[in-house]
Scaffold this active site. Sequence first.
Site, PDB file in Angstrom:
ATOM      1  N   ASP A 176       1.076  -1.069   0.112  1.00  0.00           N
ATOM      2  CA  ASP A 176       0.015   0.175   0.028  1.00  0.00           C
ATOM      3  C   ASP A 176       0.978   1.255   0.072  1.00  0.00           C
ATOM      4  O   ASP A 176       1.398   1.486   0.911  1.00  0.00           O
ATOM      5  CB  ASP A 176      -0.690   0.124   1.058  1.00  0.00           C
ATOM      6  CG  ASP A 176      -1.828   1.212   1.451  1.00  0.00           C
ATOM      7  OD1 ASP A 176      -1.888   1.855   0.455  1.00  0.00           O
ATOM      8  OD2 ASP A 176      -2.344   1.441   2.665  1.00  0.00           O
ATOM      9  N   GLU A 206      -1.339  10.643   1.092  1.00  0.00           N
ATOM     10  CA  GLU A 206      -2.319  10.046   0.551  1.00  0.00           C
ATOM     11  C   GLU A 206      -2.900   9.673   1.800  1.00  0.00           C
ATOM     12  O   GLU A 206      -4.151   9.836   2.447  1.00  0.00           O
ATOM     13  CB  GLU A 206      -2.258   8.961  -0.157  1.00  0.00           C
ATOM     14  CG  GLU A 206      -3.572   8.289  -0.726  1.00  0.00           C
ATOM     15  CD  GLU A 206      -4.165   7.110   0.273  1.00  0.00           C
ATOM     16  OE1 GLU A 206      -5.436   6.802   0.117  1.00  0.00           O
ATOM     17  OE2 GLU A 206      -3.521   6.849   1.287  1.00  0.00           O
ATOM     18  N   ASP A 229      -4.730   1.580  -6.380  1.00  0.00           N
ATOM     19  CA  ASP A 229      -4.369   1.455  -5.055  1.00  0.00           C
ATOM     20  C   ASP A 229      -4.732   0.046  -4.422  1.00  0.00           C
ATOM     21  O   ASP A 229      -5.534  -0.849  -5.277  1.00  0.00           O
ATOM     22  CB  ASP A 229      -5.300   2.533  -4.056  1.00  0.00           C
ATOM     23  CG  ASP A 229      -4.525   3.004  -2.762  1.00  0.00           C
ATOM     24  OD1 ASP A 229      -3.655   2.049  -2.157  1.00  0.00           O
ATOM     25  OD2 ASP A 229      -4.844   4.116  -2.350  1.00  0.00           O
ATOM     26  N   HIS A 317      -1.818  -2.392   5.746  1.00  0.00           N
ATOM     27  CA  HIS A 317      -1.319  -1.649   6.896  1.00  0.00           C
ATOM     28  C   HIS A 317      -0.493  -2.419   7.940  1.00  0.00           C
ATOM     29  O   HIS A 317      -0.505  -2.151   9.279  1.00  0.00           O
ATOM     30  CB  HIS A 317      -2.540  -0.589   7.714  1.00  0.00           C
ATOM     31  CG  HIS A 317      -2.920   0.483   6.771  1.00  0.00           C
ATOM     32  ND1 HIS A 317      -3.385   1.624   7.302  1.00  0.00           N
ATOM     33  CD2 HIS A 317      -2.877   0.780   5.577  1.00  0.00           C
ATOM     34  CE1 HIS A 317      -3.453   2.614   6.369  1.00  0.00           C
ATOM     35  NE2 HIS A 317      -3.162   2.171   4.983  1.00  0.00           N
TER      36      HIS A 317
HETATM   37 CO    CO Z   1      -2.990   2.870   3.292  1.00  0.00          CO
HETATM   38 ZN    ZN Z   2      -3.271   3.277  -0.182  1.00  0.00          ZN
END
Ligand code: CO
Ligand code: ZN
Length: 349
Positions: A176, A206, A229, A317
């Site tokens: 990511d 972002e 993304d 994440h």
């Molecule tokens: Co992210």
């Molecule tokens: Zn992202």
Amino acid sequence: MQMELLQRLAEAPGIPGREEKVSEIVKEALEGHVDEIRTDVLGNVIAQKSGGGDAPRVKVMIAAHMDEIGFFITHIDEKTGFLRIDPVGGFDPRVLIAQRVVVHSDSGDYVGVMGTKPVHVLKEEEKKKAPEIEDIFIDLGISADAVKEKVRVGDSVTLKQDLVEFGELVSCKALDDRVGIYVMIEALRKVRGHEADIYLVATTQEEVGIRGARVSSFGIAPDIGIAVDVTVACDIPGVEEPRRVTRLGEGVAIKVKDSLSISNPHLVRKLKEIAEEKGIKYQMEVLPRGGTDAGALQLTREGAAAATISIPTRYIHSVVESAHKKDIEAAIDLLAGFLEVAHQGKYTL
Ligand code: CO
Ligand code: ZN
């Protein structure tokens, strides 16, 4: 797949507002494939490739973000040199403890660890409680004086993780959205003819509110905006079938909505058509929470037709973010296919 480029991108450090190491790699990879590359004041890398059609040309902006979640140092302990941190981006503290990190300072990069109390000394109630960011500290393995000499409050911290391929998947920190950057670059290299003017933008900040995409889309004023993304793949034990969002190996995801944007329906239809024509495996995505740069693209100036092409990813994440190689390839094929015909569509509702 060009695993080497993805590896360089994913392993490079770059928290929001500190993306310059990633942008170097992006510029190098795009060199010779575009007409012009520039970096704006927020650090967005904007690459332009003019189309061959008659004026007025359609402007297509593709956005993928360079920043990864990370930290700024908030405090250096006088006596011990242990560091305290403030997160930039949404962290789950449960996935942070016991990680290796790199502190990036003007004086150099320093490897450290996020330490915790060993289980042997934990009280019963501490064992039950999930850690909080405030409980986490960084140990650089040097004396307090040495830390104070090398590191300053405000220096950035990234998680340290190497890219690995296992089974059919690829895993690293920061997939990511480095995998999105990778897809964007590879798609551009793959495109043959295109009539639209293409703007590839590797955006900044972002993870703290799509800031780079806001200013870069204002400057470009695109007719069409596509964000590339990662999205949630919850195809894991303990998650019921209806709540999985996407599944690895089921193809590139065409986003219908998330909390920041509702994709332009004509654009969604066009992407599906291209996938079906070219035999690209795809799945539809409706994400309850989360957002991408498409949120900024859609609302820029008087508005643009916006959508997101997503790469399904498990464990988003965390340092073991994992995506399927075939889904990544499908995303490249879909984006390249779209760029070749982008000028043909009518997207006004
Ligand atoms: Co992210
Ligand atoms: Zn992202």
